[in-house]
Design a protein around this motif. Structure first.
Motif, PDB file in Angstrom:
ATOM      1  N   HIS A 229       0.813  -1.211   0.000  1.00 17.54           N
ATOM      2  CA  HIS A 229       0.000   0.000   0.000  1.00 17.54           C
ATOM      3  C   HIS A 229       0.851   1.268   0.000  1.00 17.54           C
ATOM      4  O   HIS A 229       0.468   2.279  -0.596  1.00 17.54           O
ATOM      5  N   THR A 230       2.000   1.219   0.657  1.00 18.16           N
ATOM      6  CA  THR A 230       2.870   2.394   0.683  1.00 18.16           C
ATOM      7  C   THR A 230       3.342   2.749  -0.716  1.00 18.16           C
ATOM      8  O   THR A 230       3.310   3.909  -1.126  1.00 18.16           O
ATOM      9  N   GLU A 233       0.527   4.201  -2.777  1.00 17.34           N
ATOM     10  CA  GLU A 233       0.271   5.604  -2.424  1.00 17.34           C
ATOM     11  C   GLU A 233       1.341   6.517  -3.011  1.00 17.34           C
ATOM     12  O   GLU A 233       1.039   7.615  -3.497  1.00 17.34           O
ATOM     13  N   ASN A 261      -3.926  11.650   2.361  1.00 14.78           N
ATOM     14  CA  ASN A 261      -4.888  10.825   3.088  1.00 14.78           C
ATOM     15  C   ASN A 261      -4.414   9.384   3.255  1.00 14.78           C
ATOM     16  O   ASN A 261      -5.164   8.545   3.758  1.00 14.78           O
ATOM     17  N   GLY A 262      -3.183   9.090   2.822  1.00 12.86           N
ATOM     18  CA  GLY A 262      -2.674   7.732   2.886  1.00 12.86           C
ATOM     19  C   GLY A 262      -2.290   7.310   4.294  1.00 12.86           C
ATOM     20  O   GLY A 262      -2.348   8.087   5.252  1.00 12.86           O
ATOM     21  N   VAL A 263      -1.856   6.054   4.394  1.00 12.40           N
ATOM     22  CA  VAL A 263      -1.525   5.494   5.708  1.00 12.40           C
ATOM     23  C   VAL A 263      -0.051   5.611   6.041  1.00 12.40           C
ATOM     24  O   VAL A 263       0.345   5.474   7.197  1.00 12.40           O
ATOM     25  N   SER A 264       0.809   5.869   5.052  1.00 16.89           N
ATOM     26  CA  SER A 264       2.246   5.912   5.272  1.00 16.89           C
ATOM     27  C   SER A 264       2.700   7.304   5.693  1.00 16.89           C
ATOM     28  O   SER A 264       2.477   8.273   4.961  1.00 16.89           O
ATOM     29  N   ARG A 268       2.856  10.733   3.369  1.00 16.33           N
ATOM     30  CA  ARG A 268       2.146  11.938   3.801  1.00 16.33           C
ATOM     31  C   ARG A 268       3.093  13.122   3.896  1.00 16.33           C
ATOM     32  O   ARG A 268       2.718  14.262   3.585  1.00 16.33           O
ATOM     33  N   GLU A 298       4.784  15.735   9.960  1.00 14.36           N
ATOM     34  CA  GLU A 298       4.998  14.393   9.432  1.00 14.36           C
ATOM     35  C   GLU A 298       6.468  13.988   9.501  1.00 14.36           C
ATOM     36  O   GLU A 298       6.791  12.802   9.592  1.00 14.36           O
ATOM     37  N   SER A 305       8.871   6.421  13.039  1.00 14.58           N
ATOM     38  CA  SER A 305       8.278   5.214  12.465  1.00 14.58           C
ATOM     39  C   SER A 305       9.253   4.049  12.505  1.00 14.58           C
ATOM     40  O   SER A 305      10.437   4.184  12.252  1.00 14.58           O
TER      41      SER A 305
END
Length: 435
Positions: A229-230, A233, A261-264, A268, A298, A305
């Motif tokens: 998914h990363t 995105e 709006n992504g998860v990474s 972002r 971010e 992370s």
């Protein structure tokens, strides 16, 4: 088990999806026009045409034609006028509405990007290499190591030198993925997505934005098939990068907002930086500063992370580029002195062997000095950047060099500055001969 025909399993989708209008972006050309607005500001300041022309510098006759709508202002002139009139980037933004180039984003949303010469050559090389795929030798970790090596080379060499190697490895990895299943297949598809995305960037650097979009969409498809998914995105965000150098800031903002709006956290961060750059081009100062603030937030999230992304995305160290992005935005907002300060700090953090990055940001620094009227500082920064640019053949660098060339045309004539202008013209002419 033999591999399926190249590209058979994962179809290539359309490049563009419909993009809704970005809230808050108005058509400024309907409300104001550059010439009358310049005349209004000049009159309010009590300046004559001759005095303003001396401050830019340019000829009074040229400015008279600009005010009457008979000439379009060069971007460098508009930026200098912003600085002299303290217009906070408004004149630069109005100038862009006059001379907006369509660039890659001119393709109608919902239509597939055209197949280009470089994209076809990449596919042909990859298809041939797929026949040599070996499910025993081409393991995921080995493929990542080769990718990192090729990306390191991409920092210092011409993109057309690197593309054949990228295509060959991509084809072999893609073919190997069809020989296996389960986690190994997903890993190979994920690294194939990174090869495709990076090849898209190199094709963009070679001056082929539509071809870059073709490879970018392929990267997104492969990433989705791998469950990465990363990477999917990030491929979305790459459309904003391509639009930025196509001078279509509305498309930049639209894609960047979607990517935010992504998860990474890493994606972002990069998306907030691109949004800031897009808003700056549009002259939306408060929105730009808000996006820069989100990017700063971010940056902290990325540093904390613990997610293993396999390899960092895009320009390495998005957080370390915050000062570069700030300086880039400040120049478009008509704050060139702050741009110089931020870019100089940012340049000190760029590795000395990252020639492509140092060339691009160095030209931007030179342009910021030029807009401030610091001709000799602009010369020093520009000559250093040209030395780097000679090694990497970058369309992104040439995009900024054209702006610097326009600014340099108004400089005095002496041996050093004449040599500088010839260096810029030579770099741009060499690119035309290769295209």
């Amino acid at each position: 088990m033999s591999p399926l025909p190249y590209g058979a399993e994962i179809p290539c989708l359309v490049i563009y999806q419909p993009i809704m209008p970005v809230a808050g972006v108005v058509d400024m050309q309907r409300e104001k026009q550059f010439g009358p607005e310049l005349q209004r500001l000049r009159t309010a300041c009590g300046m004559s045409l001759r005095a303003l022309a001396m401050a830019v510098p340019c000829s009074a006759g040229y400015l008279s034609k600009v005010e009457r709508g008979l000439r379009h202002p060069a971007p460098s002139v508009a930026q200098r006028l912003d600085a002299v009139m303290a217009a906070d980037g408004e004149l630069s933004m109005l100038a862009r509405t006059l001379g907006r180039r369509s660039g890659a984003a001119a393709i109608v949303p919902g239509q597939a990007a055209p197949t280009t010469r470089l994209a076809r050559a990449f596919d042909a090389t990859a298809a041939a290499a797929a026949a040599f795929a070996d499910d025993h030798e081409l393991l995921a970790q080995g493929a990542r190591n080769v990718f990192e090596t090729l990306r390191e080379q991409g920092r210092v060499v011409s993109p057309v030198v690197l593309l054949p190697a990228l295509a060959s490895k991509f084809g072999a990895i893609r073919g190997a993925a069809e020989m296996v299943s389960g986690e190994t297949r997903s890993q190979l598809l994920s690294i194939a997505a990174r090869y495709a995305e990076y090849a898209g960037w190199m094709i963009q650097e070679a001056g082929d934005a539509p071809g870059a979009l073709v490879l970018t969409e392929r990267a997104a498809n492969l990433a989705r098939a791998a469950g990465d998914h990363t990477m999917a995105e990030y491929a979305l965000l790459r459309r904003a990068d391509i639009a930025l150098y196509g001078d279509d800031a509305r498309i930049v903002v639209a894609w960047a907002i979607r990517a935010e709006n992504g998860v990474s956290p890493e994606v972002r961060l990069l998306a907030a930086q691109r949004a800031a750059q897009g808003w700056a081009v549009l002259g939306q100062r408060s929105r730009c500063l808000s996006a820069l603030a989100r990017a700063a937030d971010e940056t902290a999230a990325v540093e904390e992370s613990t997610v293993d992304l396999g390899s960092s995305l895009g320009s390495r160290g998005g957080g370390r580029l915050m000062q570069i992005v700030r300086g880039w935005c400040y120049l478009d907002l008509g704050i060139p002195r702050k741009a110089v300060d931020a870019l100089e700090i940012g340049m000190s953090l760029v590795p000395t062997d990252a020639r492509r990055a140092r060339a691009l940001y160095g030209v931007r620094l030179a342009l910021s000095h030029a807009v401030c009227g610091n001709v000799h500082h602009a010369y020093d920064a520009g000559m250093t950047a040209l030395d780097e640019a000679a090694h990497v053949d970058s369309a992104s660098v040439r995009h900024q060099l054209r702006l610097l060339a326009a600014a340099a045309r108004g400089w005095p004539h002496d041996a050093r500055l004449d040599q500088f202008r010839r260096r810029i013209d030579g770099e741009l002419a060499a690119a035309r001969r290769l295209s």
